[in-house]
Design a protein around this motif. Structure first.
Motif, PDB file in Angstrom:
ATOM      1  N   THR A  18      41.220  42.594  30.332  1.00 32.68           N
ATOM      2  CA  THR A  18      40.639  41.495  29.566  1.00 32.68           C
ATOM      3  C   THR A  18      39.242  41.163  30.061  1.00 32.68           C
ATOM      4  O   THR A  18      38.310  41.054  29.281  1.00 32.68           O
ATOM      5  CB  THR A  18      41.542  40.251  29.650  1.00 32.68           C
ATOM      6  OG1 THR A  18      42.870  40.633  29.317  1.00 32.68           O
ATOM      7  CG2 THR A  18      41.082  39.171  28.712  1.00 32.68           C
ATOM      8  N   SER A  19      39.107  40.991  31.385  1.00 31.72           N
ATOM      9  CA  SER A  19      37.791  40.688  31.948  1.00 31.72           C
ATOM     10  C   SER A  19      37.760  41.061  33.422  1.00 31.72           C
ATOM     11  O   SER A  19      38.808  41.147  34.066  1.00 31.72           O
ATOM     12  CB  SER A  19      37.436  39.210  31.780  1.00 31.72           C
ATOM     13  OG  SER A  19      38.256  38.414  32.617  1.00 31.72           O
ATOM     14  N   ILE A  24      37.832  40.048  40.854  1.00 35.94           N
ATOM     15  CA  ILE A  24      39.056  39.648  40.161  1.00 35.94           C
ATOM     16  C   ILE A  24      39.048  40.245  38.754  1.00 35.94           C
ATOM     17  O   ILE A  24      38.115  40.043  37.986  1.00 35.94           O
ATOM     18  CB  ILE A  24      39.184  38.108  40.053  1.00 35.94           C
ATOM     19  CG1 ILE A  24      39.142  37.458  41.431  1.00 35.94           C
ATOM     20  CG2 ILE A  24      40.442  37.724  39.292  1.00 35.94           C
ATOM     21  CD1 ILE A  24      40.348  37.750  42.291  1.00 35.94           C
ATOM     22  N   ALA A  25      40.126  40.984  38.442  1.00 29.04           N
ATOM     23  CA  ALA A  25      40.274  41.565  37.106  1.00 29.04           C
ATOM     24  C   ALA A  25      41.467  40.899  36.433  1.00 29.04           C
ATOM     25  O   ALA A  25      42.524  40.754  37.043  1.00 29.04           O
ATOM     26  CB  ALA A  25      40.493  43.062  37.201  1.00 29.04           C
ATOM     27  N   GLU A  26      41.260  40.467  35.191  1.00 26.18           N
ATOM     28  CA  GLU A  26      42.368  39.933  34.401  1.00 26.18           C
ATOM     29  C   GLU A  26      42.860  41.071  33.514  1.00 26.18           C
ATOM     30  O   GLU A  26      42.104  41.606  32.706  1.00 26.18           O
ATOM     31  CB  GLU A  26      41.907  38.745  33.566  1.00 26.18           C
ATOM     32  CG  GLU A  26      41.564  37.528  34.393  1.00 26.18           C
ATOM     33  CD  GLU A  26      41.201  36.317  33.547  1.00 26.18           C
ATOM     34  OE1 GLU A  26      41.455  36.320  32.324  1.00 26.18           O
ATOM     35  OE2 GLU A  26      40.653  35.373  34.129  1.00 26.18           O
ATOM     36  N   GLU A  28      46.387  42.907  31.323  1.00 29.02           N
ATOM     37  CA  GLU A  28      47.646  42.675  30.627  1.00 29.02           C
ATOM     38  C   GLU A  28      48.407  43.992  30.653  1.00 29.02           C
ATOM     39  O   GLU A  28      47.919  45.005  30.162  1.00 29.02           O
ATOM     40  CB  GLU A  28      47.355  42.236  29.194  1.00 29.02           C
ATOM     41  CG  GLU A  28      48.541  41.718  28.444  1.00 29.02           C
ATOM     42  CD  GLU A  28      48.141  41.219  27.069  1.00 29.02           C
ATOM     43  OE1 GLU A  28      48.541  41.872  26.082  1.00 29.02           O
ATOM     44  OE2 GLU A  28      47.418  40.211  26.994  1.00 29.02           O
ATOM     45  N   PRO A  33      50.344  39.087  31.314  1.00 27.65           N
ATOM     46  CA  PRO A  33      49.039  38.940  31.960  1.00 27.65           C
ATOM     47  C   PRO A  33      49.149  38.876  33.489  1.00 27.65           C
ATOM     48  O   PRO A  33      50.103  38.321  34.025  1.00 27.65           O
ATOM     49  CB  PRO A  33      48.511  37.623  31.396  1.00 27.65           C
ATOM     50  CG  PRO A  33      49.714  36.858  30.973  1.00 27.65           C
ATOM     51  CD  PRO A  33      50.777  37.863  30.651  1.00 27.65           C
ATOM     52  N   TYR A  34      48.166  39.485  34.152  1.00 26.64           N
ATOM     53  CA  TYR A  34      48.085  39.477  35.619  1.00 26.64           C
ATOM     54  C   TYR A  34      46.631  39.261  36.021  1.00 26.64           C
ATOM     55  O   TYR A  34      45.709  39.653  35.303  1.00 26.64           O
ATOM     56  CB  TYR A  34      48.543  40.818  36.214  1.00 26.64           C
ATOM     57  CG  TYR A  34      50.000  41.132  35.995  1.00 26.64           C
ATOM     58  CD1 TYR A  34      50.971  40.650  36.858  1.00 26.64           C
ATOM     59  CD2 TYR A  34      50.393  41.939  34.931  1.00 26.64           C
ATOM     60  CE1 TYR A  34      52.315  40.960  36.660  1.00 26.64           C
ATOM     61  CE2 TYR A  34      51.722  42.259  34.735  1.00 26.64           C
ATOM     62  CZ  TYR A  34      52.680  41.758  35.597  1.00 26.64           C
ATOM     63  OH  TYR A  34      54.000  42.079  35.399  1.00 26.64           O
ATOM     64  N   LYS A  35      46.448  38.661  37.213  1.00 24.68           N
ATOM     65  CA  LYS A  35      45.125  38.607  37.846  1.00 24.68           C
ATOM     66  C   LYS A  35      45.212  39.534  39.048  1.00 24.68           C
ATOM     67  O   LYS A  35      46.082  39.361  39.906  1.00 24.68           O
ATOM     68  CB  LYS A  35      44.772  37.190  38.277  1.00 24.68           C
ATOM     69  CG  LYS A  35      44.392  36.305  37.116  1.00 24.68           C
ATOM     70  CD  LYS A  35      43.789  35.013  37.578  1.00 24.68           C
ATOM     71  CE  LYS A  35      43.410  34.209  36.337  1.00 24.68           C
ATOM     72  NZ  LYS A  35      42.707  33.001  36.676  1.00 24.68           N
ATOM     73  N   LYS A  37      43.305  41.322  42.309  1.00 23.88           N
ATOM     74  CA  LYS A  37      42.172  41.280  43.230  1.00 23.88           C
ATOM     75  C   LYS A  37      41.866  42.716  43.641  1.00 23.88           C
ATOM     76  O   LYS A  37      42.738  43.440  44.107  1.00 23.88           O
ATOM     77  CB  LYS A  37      42.498  40.429  44.456  1.00 23.88           C
ATOM     78  CG  LYS A  37      41.346  40.306  45.420  1.00 23.88           C
ATOM     79  CD  LYS A  37      41.614  39.204  46.424  1.00 23.88           C
ATOM     80  CE  LYS A  37      40.572  39.094  47.494  1.00 23.88           C
ATOM     81  NZ  LYS A  37      39.238  38.935  47.089  1.00 23.88           N
TER      82      LYS A  37
END
Length: 143
Positions: A18-19, A24-26, A28, A33-35, A37
């Motif tokens: 997503t971003s 930090i990567a967001e 899915e 969804p996950y964040k 590192k």
């Protein structure tokens, strides 16, 4: 941003990023969804800026551009467009008829014939092959 499909130990995962901000990567993964590192921050993309080519200059460093004089010579044939002189098809002393080609001007990647606008004799040629000229510049003088 980007979507990937991974198969790990026979299991298929659909990963959509997503971003990414710093480290930090967001993401899915299969709709969850996950964040994440990351060890190193994401590389920033370099943008290359292309600069325009430098205008041609004379040996003294002056630009090769014929600028229209404040008062042009009587009987002067003027440039209808800014461009580059490809050929001069007359010489001083030649007698020309109205509509006769006297030079070729390249403007906007097209060759334009510049014709005599009156009958007469060429008294002065103000440009040379390869010169850049602006709109309204005197090209030749017909007397």
């Amino acid at each position: 941003m980007k979507s990937f499909k991974y198969t790990i130990n026979g299991n298929t995962y659909k990963v959509h990023i997503t971003s990414v901000v710093d480290d930090i990567a967001e993401v899915e993964v299969n709709g969850t969804p996950y964040k994440v590192k990351m060890e190193k921050p994401a590389k920033k993309q370099m943008v290359t800026i292309k600069r325009a080519a430098q205008a041609p200059t004379t040996a003294s460093g002056d630009p090769v551009v014929s600028r229209p004089a404040s008062s042009s010579a009587p009987g002067a044939v003027k440039s209808p467009l800014p461009g580059v002189i490809l050929s001069v098809d007359c010489k001083v002393g030649d007698t020309v008829k109205r509509g006769q080609k006297i030079l070729v001007l390249e403007a906007m990647k097209m060759e334009n014939n510049i014709n005599a606008d009156r009958d007469g004799k060429i008294t002065e040629i103000k440009v040379n092959k390869g010169d850049s000229v602006l709109e309204g510049a005197d090209l030749v003088v017909i007397g």
